[in-house]
Design a protein around this motif. Structure first.
Motif, short mmCIF file in Angstrom:
data_model
loop_
_atom_site.label_atom_id
_atom_site.label_comp_id
_atom_site.label_asym_id
_atom_site.label_seq_id
_atom_site.Cartn_x
_atom_site.Cartn_y
_atom_site.Cartn_z
N VAL A 49 0.82 -1.24 -0.03
CA VAL A 49 -0.02 -0.03 0.14
C VAL A 49 0.97 1.25 -0.04
O VAL A 49 0.43 2.42 -0.22
CB VAL A 49 -1.16 0.09 1.25
CG1 VAL A 49 -2.18 -1.10 1.05
CG2 VAL A 49 -0.25 -0.01 2.58
N GLY A 50 2.09 1.15 0.05
CA GLY A 50 3.01 2.16 -0.04
C GLY A 50 2.69 3.45 0.85
O GLY A 50 2.72 4.65 0.08
N ARG A 100 -2.29 5.25 -5.71
CA ARG A 100 -1.82 6.28 -6.68
C ARG A 100 -1.26 7.39 -5.66
O ARG A 100 -1.36 7.45 -4.41
CB ARG A 100 -2.87 6.74 -7.63
CG ARG A 100 -3.39 5.96 -8.63
CD ARG A 100 -2.02 5.33 -9.40
NE ARG A 100 -2.32 4.29 -10.17
CZ ARG A 100 -2.77 4.44 -11.70
NH1 ARG A 100 -2.56 5.47 -12.31
NH2 ARG A 100 -2.90 3.21 -12.28
N THR A 101 -0.32 8.36 -6.23
CA THR A 101 0.19 9.40 -5.86
C THR A 101 -0.34 10.62 -6.27
O THR A 101 -0.57 10.92 -7.54
CB THR A 101 1.73 9.22 -5.91
OG1 THR A 101 2.10 7.98 -5.67
CG2 THR A 101 2.24 10.31 -4.97
N ARG A 108 -0.38 9.68 -0.64
CA ARG A 108 -0.99 8.49 -1.54
C ARG A 108 -2.49 8.47 -1.42
O ARG A 108 -2.95 9.02 -0.41
CB ARG A 108 -0.51 7.08 -0.94
CG ARG A 108 1.01 6.87 -0.95
CD ARG A 108 1.35 6.54 -2.20
NE ARG A 108 2.93 6.59 -2.42
CZ ARG A 108 3.53 5.68 -3.23
NH1 ARG A 108 2.94 4.63 -3.59
NH2 ARG A 108 4.87 5.82 -3.30
N TYR A 109 -3.34 8.10 -2.36
CA TYR A 109 -4.41 7.83 -2.29
C TYR A 109 -4.94 6.66 -3.06
O TYR A 109 -4.06 5.86 -3.70
CB TYR A 109 -5.16 9.05 -2.80
CG TYR A 109 -5.03 9.22 -4.28
CD1 TYR A 109 -4.17 9.82 -5.10
CD2 TYR A 109 -6.49 8.88 -5.11
CE1 TYR A 109 -3.98 9.96 -6.01
CE2 TYR A 109 -6.24 8.90 -6.46
CZ TYR A 109 -5.32 9.55 -7.03
OH TYR A 109 -5.16 9.79 -8.54
N ILE A 110 -6.33 6.20 -2.86
CA ILE A 110 -6.90 5.04 -3.59
C ILE A 110 -7.93 5.34 -4.76
O ILE A 110 -8.77 6.08 -4.34
CB ILE A 110 -7.34 3.99 -2.56
CG1 ILE A 110 -6.47 3.41 -1.65
CG2 ILE A 110 -8.18 2.94 -3.34
CD1 ILE A 110 -6.97 2.30 -0.66
N ARG A 111 -7.34 5.16 -5.76
CA ARG A 111 -8.04 5.33 -6.99
C ARG A 111 -8.99 4.20 -7.40
O ARG A 111 -8.44 2.96 -7.60
CB ARG A 111 -7.39 5.64 -8.20
CG ARG A 111 -8.20 6.12 -9.42
CD ARG A 111 -7.23 6.79 -10.46
NE ARG A 111 -6.88 5.76 -11.37
CZ ARG A 111 -6.11 5.88 -12.60
NH1 ARG A 111 -5.67 7.39 -12.60
NH2 ARG A 111 -5.48 4.91 -13.11
N LEU A 112 -10.23 4.26 -7.37
CA LEU A 112 -11.22 3.32 -7.89
C LEU A 112 -11.43 3.37 -9.33
O LEU A 112 -11.84 4.48 -9.82
CB LEU A 112 -12.26 3.18 -6.98
CG LEU A 112 -12.10 2.96 -5.48
CD1 LEU A 112 -13.52 2.76 -4.77
CD2 LEU A 112 -11.38 1.55 -5.16
N THR A 130 -7.02 -5.66 -7.43
CA THR A 130 -6.15 -4.47 -6.81
C THR A 130 -4.75 -4.22 -7.53
O THR A 130 -4.14 -5.08 -8.07
CB THR A 130 -5.78 -4.53 -5.36
OG1 THR A 130 -4.89 -5.95 -5.23
CG2 THR A 130 -7.04 -4.81 -4.66
N GLU A 131 -4.27 -3.02 -7.59
CA GLU A 131 -3.16 -2.87 -7.99
C GLU A 131 -2.42 -1.99 -6.88
O GLU A 131 -2.46 -0.93 -6.30
CB GLU A 131 -3.41 -1.77 -9.15
CG GLU A 131 -2.52 -2.07 -10.64
CD GLU A 131 -3.11 -1.28 -11.50
OE1 GLU A 131 -2.49 0.17 -11.50
OE2 GLU A 131 -3.83 -1.47 -12.51
N SER A 132 -0.99 -2.57 -6.71
CA SER A 132 -0.41 -1.94 -5.65
C SER A 132 0.39 -0.68 -6.02
O SER A 132 0.30 -0.39 -7.09
CB SER A 132 0.82 -3.01 -5.31
OG SER A 132 -0.02 -3.88 -4.53
N ALA A 133 1.00 -0.07 -4.93
CA ALA A 133 1.66 0.96 -5.38
C ALA A 133 3.09 1.11 -6.17
O ALA A 133 3.67 0.24 -6.20
CB ALA A 133 2.38 1.63 -3.75
N LEU A 134 3.05 1.96 -7.04
CA LEU A 134 4.26 2.16 -7.97
C LEU A 134 5.48 2.73 -7.10
O LEU A 134 5.10 3.69 -6.58
CB LEU A 134 4.01 3.06 -8.96
CG LEU A 134 3.40 2.45 -10.16
CD1 LEU A 134 3.31 3.54 -11.33
CD2 LEU A 134 4.06 1.28 -10.80
#
Lengths: 149, 268, 264
Positions: A49-50, A100-101, A108-112, A130-134
């Motif tokens: 989740v970075g 995402r950032t 960081r926030y979560i984009r849906l 889900t897609e983890s943090a870059l």
């Protein structure tokens, strides 16, 4: 005694103004009864989740629709994120959650990203995709690694 | 009225009063005289229960003020009044409210009755018409008379005066002294006056107690005091600078100090 | 030589120890004095009228200075914040930055310091003068407990007034920060407000208010104590006023650290 009456009224106004101010700030800024408290929970599991934490934004198409209410470790290797989504916002069952950032060094926030399903997520459901943090460091090291090959 | 038994008070190492015994009789003016540092103000503060004694008892009408509870003390206070050295008027209140203070605080009387009582008290001290003045607008003598009126507000049985004439011009001092004497007789109250003003003290006293360095060296009626054999009493009454009460309070020999003799304690 | 410096060290340690002991002694004295005064809150006679009068003198009387401080704090924070954030291209965070600094730190701390300057010093001086002129004894002689009449209303008044003043400081500071940031520096108004709302949590507001209550309380305790125990001379009152301002300011800053570490 007449002047005491006047003082009493001024003090009453002073205290009343203070209480109204506190209430106003709590309602406007603290979101009492606003985004944070109302809504239904959904969960999602990420491998990284970075830096998403309690209170991070949850956005759909760039609009804040909720807030992360809890982040904890699941099964010693994954991160389980619980989000509270505003009532009225409907998420499809194949919605994709990605970390995402905001900007390059922003938070960081979560984009849906909504999917194509017609079925809707219920309260307490889990988001499958889900897609983890870059991770910028990973990217950089990968770049260096690749170029040296 | 008040009986004092073996009353002592020490401040740190210094003894201000050494086991004093005395009596204050009803309907009389008792004057406690002495120079500065003789312990007379300390004694008065303990008679009025503003200060607790180190040992001994102060019996006020059967109550021991040395060990009294605050609640009982405050009930007794309704029967006491005090006129302070610097008047101690509450400077946020005008003359009327100062005099009416205890009436407002401790009684449920109607404002019109309180107004009548305040007018009477101010008339007694000759300051009727000054109700709306603030304490800062009064001269020292007037402030003291207002303080007197305030002390009389609850018609106390006993009034304490701390240096009632000090810092006043001779006429104001005379007015205050006369007021104390007259009002004590007219209202059958008891007065305790602490003063170093020999003239005023002898004028108003029914009974005089002379203190010196925490001990009573003489007591009696003004005439007895005037004819007292003790040299120290005569020195105090005449105001001679030197005598049995020495002018010099130094404890070391002058010649030793000038020669810087070793072993002499010197404050650096 | 050796023995001289050794002596000096011993003497230094001695005076340090004495200082620590007297400080502790005075703190204990202040605690007992204020607690014994506060215990009288629910005892008859009820001091409500005097609490109201003190709220007027200490609270309402400090409003103007608090408003001015709040306005300029918000303005300078917007300027400084913009200058720093513009370097990272994150001007949109300005609203959040200004709001969090004011609500969590500057509102309570600056508000408390202004209250000490405006009201704390006058509490000490007033009570000290009441002592010098024997008004405290006069109250006692008139069967009015000076702790209930003089100390209690002032401690209660600063404790109630400061959170209210800090709230006003916050609102005025946020508004003036908005004016500078949006109207003068051209930050997007929506972003300013939006970031502010999304970053400020209810717990930030609580933190600010809890601090304000705590600061108001210790200001009341320290300033009344210094006045009540002032040496009853003119110099004594002057010294006590200075001491009260210093002790209350240091107390507020130390308490601020403790409370901040508590809330983070």
């Amino acid at each position: 005694m007449q002047s005491y009456r006047k003082i009493e009224i001024v003090v009453g106004l002073f205290v009343l103004l203070g209480i109204i101010g506190m209430g106003w700030m709590a309602a406007k800024l603290g979101q009492v009864g606003g985004l944070a408290d109302e809504g239904y929970p959904v969960t999602a599991t990420f491998s990284d989740v970075g830096g998403v934490r309690d209170g991070s934004d949850v956005m759909v198409a760039g609009v804040v629709v909720g807030r992360v209410s809890n982040v904890r470790l699941k099964g010693n290797e994954h991160a389980l994120v619980t989000m509270t989504i505003q009532p009225g916002v409907q998420l499809t069952t194949d919605v994709i959650a990605s970390v995402r950032t905001k900007g390059i060094i922003g938070e960081r926030y979560i984009r849906l990203t909504q999917g194509a399903d017609t079925e809707i997520l219920e309260s307490g459901d889990e988001i499958e995709e889900t897609e983890s943090a870059l991770n910028i460091e990973d990217l950089v090291s990968k770049y260096i690694f690749n170029s040296s090959e | 009225m008040i009986r004092v038994e073996k009353l002592s008070r020490t401040f740190g190492e210094v003894a201000a009063l050494n086991a004093v015994d005395l009596q204050v009789r009803k309907h009389q003016t008792t004057v406690i005289m002495g120079g500065s540092g003789s312990g007379k103000t300390t004694l008065l503060r303990m008679l009025a229960a503003l200060d607790k004694p180190s040992s001994g008892h102060v019996w006020f009408d059967g109550h021991d003020l040395a060990s009294i509870r605050r609640k009982e003390l405050y009930e007794l206070r309704a029967r006491m009044g005090m006129v302070f050295q610097y008047s101690a008027l509450l400077n946020s209140l005008n003359v009327y409210d100062n005099v009416a203070f205890t009436l407002h605080e401790h009684t449920q009387l109607d404002e019109s009755i309180i107004r009548t009582m305040v007018t009477m008290k101010l008339e007694q001290v000759g300051l009727r018409g000054f109700e709306s003045f603030m304490p800062s607008e009064l001269s020292g003598g007037m402030a003291k008379r207002v303080a007197f009126a305030r002390a009389l507000a609850m018609d106390p049985e006993i009034v304490f005066f701390d240096e009632p004439t000090s810092g006043l011009d001779p006429i104001s001092a005379g007015v205050i002294a006369t007021l104390i004497k007259d009002l004590t007789q007219k209202t059958h109250m008891t007065s305790v006056v602490v003063t170093h003003d020999v003239h005023a003290g002898l004028q108003i006293a029914d009974y005089i107690i002379l203190l010196w360095q925490g001990d009573i060296i003489a007591e009696g009626t003004p005439d007895e005091i005037r004819q007292h054999a003790d040299e120290r009493v005569q020195q105090f009454l005449e105001g001679r600078p030197d005598g049995p009460i020495p002018f010099s309070r130094s404890k070391t020999a002058y010649i030793d100090d000038l020669l810087h003799k070793p072993g002499v304690v010197r404050i650096l | 030589m050796m023995s001289v410096s050794f002596d000096a060290v011993i003497r230094l340690l001695g005076s340090l120890g004495r200082f620590a002991l007297t400080s502790l002694d005075r703190m204990g004295d202040a605690t007992t004095l204020s607690l014994s005064s506060l215990a009288l809150l629910f005892r008859r006679p009820w001091q409500g009228q005097h609490i109201v009068l003190q709220l007027y003198a200490l609270g309402v009387g400090s409003f103007i200075i608090i408003a001015i401080t709040g306005a300029f704090t918000g303005m300078v924070l917007a300027l400084q914040g913009y200058y720093t954030l513009a370097k990272f291209g994150s001007e949109s965070l300005l609203g959040a930055g200004v709001a969090l600094s004011i609500i969590r730190e500057l509102g309570p701390v600056l508000g408390a310091l202004m209250l000490i300057g405006r009201a704390g010093s006058s509490i000490t001086a007033e009570i000290g003068i009441m002592r010098v002129t024997e008004q405290v004894d006069a109250l006692e002689m008139m069967a009015i407990n000076p702790r209930a009449r003089v100390l209690l209303p002032r401690i209660i008044a600063t404790t109630i007034a400061l959170p209210i003043l800090v709230t006003m400081f916050d609102i005025i500071g946020l508004a003036s920060g908005y004016v500078i940031g949006v109207e003068l520096l051209g930050v997007n108004g929506g972003a300013y407000i939006g970031e502010m709302i999304s970053k400020v949590m209810l717990q930030d507001l609580y933190a600010g208010w809890v601090k304000a209550v705590g600061f108001g309380f210790i200001i009341g305790v320290i300033c009344t104590y210094m006045g009540y125990r002032a040496e009853p001379t003119t110099e004594g009152v002057a010294a006590a006023t200075t001491k009260a301002v210093v002790a209350a300011s240091v107390g507020v800053l130390i308490m601020n650290y403790v409370l901040t570490s508590f809330f983070l």
